[in-house]
Design a protein around this motif. Structure first.
Motif, PDB file in Angstrom:
ATOM      1  N   VAL A  45      16.696  30.017  -9.874  1.00 48.62           N
ATOM      2  CA  VAL A  45      15.793  30.206  -8.735  1.00 48.62           C
ATOM      3  C   VAL A  45      14.534  30.934  -9.179  1.00 48.62           C
ATOM      4  O   VAL A  45      13.411  30.517  -8.861  1.00 48.62           O
ATOM      5  CB  VAL A  45      16.496  30.966  -7.587  1.00 48.62           C
ATOM      6  CG1 VAL A  45      15.517  31.331  -6.488  1.00 48.62           C
ATOM      7  CG2 VAL A  45      17.648  30.141  -7.016  1.00 48.62           C
ATOM      8  N   VAL A  46      14.687  32.005  -9.948  1.00 47.48           N
ATOM      9  CA  VAL A  46      13.532  32.763 -10.410  1.00 47.48           C
ATOM     10  C   VAL A  46      12.637  31.900 -11.289  1.00 47.48           C
ATOM     11  O   VAL A  46      11.413  31.886 -11.133  1.00 47.48           O
ATOM     12  CB  VAL A  46      13.970  34.057 -11.146  1.00 47.48           C
ATOM     13  CG1 VAL A  46      12.799  34.733 -11.835  1.00 47.48           C
ATOM     14  CG2 VAL A  46      14.630  35.013 -10.159  1.00 47.48           C
ATOM     15  N   GLN A  47      13.227  31.126 -12.190  1.00 47.37           N
ATOM     16  CA  GLN A  47      12.434  30.255 -13.049  1.00 47.37           C
ATOM     17  C   GLN A  47      11.664  29.220 -12.227  1.00 47.37           C
ATOM     18  O   GLN A  47      10.473  28.992 -12.463  1.00 47.37           O
ATOM     19  CB  GLN A  47      13.312  29.545 -14.069  1.00 47.37           C
ATOM     20  CG  GLN A  47      12.502  28.657 -15.009  1.00 47.37           C
ATOM     21  CD  GLN A  47      13.347  28.022 -16.104  1.00 47.37           C
ATOM     22  OE1 GLN A  47      14.567  28.181 -16.135  1.00 47.37           O
ATOM     23  NE2 GLN A  47      12.698  27.318 -16.998  1.00 47.37           N
ATOM     24  N   ARG A  48      12.317  28.609 -11.249  1.00 47.03           N
ATOM     25  CA  ARG A  48      11.639  27.605 -10.418  1.00 47.03           C
ATOM     26  C   ARG A  48      10.486  28.213  -9.627  1.00 47.03           C
ATOM     27  O   ARG A  48       9.436  27.601  -9.477  1.00 47.03           O
ATOM     28  CB  ARG A  48      12.628  26.946  -9.463  1.00 47.03           C
ATOM     29  CG  ARG A  48      13.740  26.183 -10.143  1.00 47.03           C
ATOM     30  CD  ARG A  48      13.238  24.910 -10.813  1.00 47.03           C
ATOM     31  NE  ARG A  48      14.260  24.312 -11.634  1.00 47.03           N
ATOM     32  CZ  ARG A  48      15.209  23.491 -11.191  1.00 47.03           C
ATOM     33  NH1 ARG A  48      15.254  23.160  -9.922  1.00 47.03           N
ATOM     34  NH2 ARG A  48      16.109  23.010 -12.014  1.00 47.03           N
ATOM     35  N   VAL A  49      10.687  29.414  -9.110  1.00 43.96           N
ATOM     36  CA  VAL A  49       9.615  30.064  -8.351  1.00 43.96           C
ATOM     37  C   VAL A  49       8.458  30.410  -9.284  1.00 43.96           C
ATOM     38  O   VAL A  49       7.293  30.211  -8.924  1.00 43.96           O
ATOM     39  CB  VAL A  49      10.137  31.298  -7.595  1.00 43.96           C
ATOM     40  CG1 VAL A  49       8.994  32.102  -6.995  1.00 43.96           C
ATOM     41  CG2 VAL A  49      11.109  30.873  -6.500  1.00 43.96           C
ATOM     42  N   ILE A  50       8.752  30.879 -10.473  1.00 42.57           N
ATOM     43  CA  ILE A  50       7.686  31.179 -11.430  1.00 42.57           C
ATOM     44  C   ILE A  50       6.898  29.914 -11.740  1.00 42.57           C
ATOM     45  O   ILE A  50       5.668  29.917 -11.755  1.00 42.57           O
ATOM     46  CB  ILE A  50       8.258  31.786 -12.728  1.00 42.57           C
ATOM     47  CG1 ILE A  50       8.817  33.177 -12.462  1.00 42.57           C
ATOM     48  CG2 ILE A  50       7.198  31.825 -13.833  1.00 42.57           C
ATOM     49  CD1 ILE A  50       9.636  33.743 -13.611  1.00 42.57           C
ATOM     50  N   GLN A  56       5.332  32.261  -0.285  1.00 41.59           N
ATOM     51  CA  GLN A  56       6.532  32.554   0.493  1.00 41.59           C
ATOM     52  C   GLN A  56       7.786  32.528  -0.389  1.00 41.59           C
ATOM     53  O   GLN A  56       8.738  33.268  -0.122  1.00 41.59           O
ATOM     54  CB  GLN A  56       6.696  31.595   1.685  1.00 41.59           C
ATOM     55  CG  GLN A  56       7.134  30.194   1.345  1.00 41.59           C
ATOM     56  CD  GLN A  56       5.976  29.238   1.071  1.00 41.59           C
ATOM     57  OE1 GLN A  56       4.825  29.659   1.014  1.00 41.59           O
ATOM     58  NE2 GLN A  56       6.268  27.969   0.919  1.00 41.59           N
ATOM     59  N   ASP A  57       7.797  31.731  -1.445  1.00 42.87           N
ATOM     60  CA  ASP A  57       8.932  31.712  -2.363  1.00 42.87           C
ATOM     61  C   ASP A  57       9.002  33.014  -3.160  1.00 42.87           C
ATOM     62  O   ASP A  57      10.080  33.565  -3.379  1.00 42.87           O
ATOM     63  CB  ASP A  57       8.824  30.516  -3.310  1.00 42.87           C
ATOM     64  CG  ASP A  57       8.796  29.186  -2.576  1.00 42.87           C
ATOM     65  OD1 ASP A  57       9.600  28.993  -1.650  1.00 42.87           O
ATOM     66  OD2 ASP A  57       7.941  28.343  -2.922  1.00 42.87           O
ATOM     67  N   TRP A  58       7.843  33.520  -3.582  1.00 37.92           N
ATOM     68  CA  TRP A  58       7.795  34.814  -4.266  1.00 37.92           C
ATOM     69  C   TRP A  58       8.275  35.927  -3.347  1.00 37.92           C
ATOM     70  O   TRP A  58       9.048  36.790  -3.761  1.00 37.92           O
ATOM     71  CB  TRP A  58       6.378  35.116  -4.759  1.00 37.92           C
ATOM     72  CG  TRP A  58       6.041  34.425  -6.032  1.00 37.92           C
ATOM     73  CD1 TRP A  58       5.373  33.229  -6.181  1.00 37.92           C
ATOM     74  CD2 TRP A  58       6.360  34.869  -7.350  1.00 37.92           C
ATOM     75  NE1 TRP A  58       5.263  32.921  -7.495  1.00 37.92           N
ATOM     76  CE2 TRP A  58       5.856  33.906  -8.243  1.00 37.92           C
ATOM     77  CE3 TRP A  58       7.017  35.982  -7.851  1.00 37.92           C
ATOM     78  CZ2 TRP A  58       5.985  34.035  -9.624  1.00 37.92           C
ATOM     79  CZ3 TRP A  58       7.151  36.110  -9.220  1.00 37.92           C
ATOM     80  CH2 TRP A  58       6.639  35.140 -10.092  1.00 37.92           C
ATOM     81  N   TYR A  59       7.807  35.921  -2.101  1.00 37.17           N
ATOM     82  CA  TYR A  59       8.247  36.948  -1.149  1.00 37.17           C
ATOM     83  C   TYR A  59       9.753  36.884  -0.962  1.00 37.17           C
ATOM     84  O   TYR A  59      10.429  37.906  -0.882  1.00 37.17           O
ATOM     85  CB  TYR A  59       7.544  36.786   0.195  1.00 37.17           C
ATOM     86  CG  TYR A  59       6.065  37.065   0.163  1.00 37.17           C
ATOM     87  CD1 TYR A  59       5.548  38.178  -0.502  1.00 37.17           C
ATOM     88  CD2 TYR A  59       5.165  36.232   0.803  1.00 37.17           C
ATOM     89  CE1 TYR A  59       4.192  38.440  -0.534  1.00 37.17           C
ATOM     90  CE2 TYR A  59       3.803  36.486   0.778  1.00 37.17           C
ATOM     91  CZ  TYR A  59       3.323  37.591   0.110  1.00 37.17           C
ATOM     92  OH  TYR A  59       1.990  37.854   0.089  1.00 37.17           O
ATOM     93  N   PHE A  60      10.300  35.674  -0.885  1.00 35.59           N
ATOM     94  CA  PHE A  60      11.738  35.525  -0.711  1.00 35.59           C
ATOM     95  C   PHE A  60      12.500  36.142  -1.883  1.00 35.59           C
ATOM     96  O   PHE A  60      13.407  36.950  -1.684  1.00 35.59           O
ATOM     97  CB  PHE A  60      12.135  34.051  -0.556  1.00 35.59           C
ATOM     98  CG  PHE A  60      13.625  33.863  -0.524  1.00 35.59           C
ATOM     99  CD1 PHE A  60      14.328  34.063   0.645  1.00 35.59           C
ATOM    100  CD2 PHE A  60      14.326  33.526  -1.671  1.00 35.59           C
ATOM    101  CE1 PHE A  60      15.708  33.930   0.679  1.00 35.59           C
ATOM    102  CE2 PHE A  60      15.702  33.391  -1.659  1.00 35.59           C
ATOM    103  CZ  PHE A  60      16.392  33.592  -0.473  1.00 35.59           C
ATOM    104  N   ASP A  84       2.835  30.860 -17.708  1.00 36.43           N
ATOM    105  CA  ASP A  84       3.821  31.533 -16.860  1.00 36.43           C
ATOM    106  C   ASP A  84       4.449  32.729 -17.571  1.00 36.43           C
ATOM    107  O   ASP A  84       4.686  33.779 -16.959  1.00 36.43           O
ATOM    108  CB  ASP A  84       4.909  30.550 -16.422  1.00 36.43           C
ATOM    109  CG  ASP A  84       4.398  29.481 -15.484  1.00 36.43           C
ATOM    110  OD1 ASP A  84       3.378  29.724 -14.797  1.00 36.43           O
ATOM    111  OD2 ASP A  84       5.008  28.403 -15.425  1.00 36.43           O
ATOM    112  N   MET A  85       4.702  32.573 -18.860  1.00 42.95           N
ATOM    113  CA  MET A  85       5.314  33.648 -19.632  1.00 42.95           C
ATOM    114  C   MET A  85       4.402  34.880 -19.661  1.00 42.95           C
ATOM    115  O   MET A  85       4.851  35.998 -19.403  1.00 42.95           O
ATOM    116  CB  MET A  85       5.589  33.165 -21.057  1.00 42.95           C
ATOM    117  CG  MET A  85       6.228  34.180 -21.954  1.00 42.95           C
ATOM    118  SD  MET A  85       6.638  33.536 -23.594  1.00 42.95           S
ATOM    119  CE  MET A  85       5.063  32.923 -24.166  1.00 42.95           C
TER     120      MET A  85
END
Length: 114
Positions: A45-50, A56-60, A84-85
């Protein structure tokens, strides 16, 4: 609270103002949404959001996993592109040397170097 201690706020430093933010489940398109357990898929989940997330995905994820949980996941992610890295390294104050994706890039046997 600042995400990291460099004196500058993170882009999503106000995440606690959005406790009802929802994750766009399209980010997890290949998983069965009826059987999904977000805690066991934290790194995914964290990788996909990054890679693909909207604010809103970051806030989640910041509200759901907490800053410490996200930092832990970032360190374990096997691949992120350079942009991203460096972004998450800067925003969360994580040295590149502590990130698995950075270590893998450094140890990769590149075509021209072999």
């Amino acid at each position: 609270m600042r995400i990291f201690d460099r004196g500058k706020p993170m882009y999503f430093d106000n995440y606690k103002q959005f406790p009802d933010a929802q994750l766009d489940m399209k980010l997890l398109w290949e998983y069965d949404l009826d059987k999904i357990e977000l805690n066991s898929l934290r790194n995914v989940v964290v990788q996909r959001v990054i890679e693909r997330g909207w604010p809103q995905d970051w806030y989640f994820i910041l509200n759901y996993y907490g800053v410490a949980g996200i930092k832990e996941s970032i360190k374990k992610i096997g691949y992120l592109n350079d942009k991203d890295m460096y972004f998450v390294s800067h925003q969360f104050g994580i040295p590149l040397s502590e990130m698995k994706c950075y270590e893998k890039k450094q140890s990769a046997n590149l075509h021209w170097n072999s």
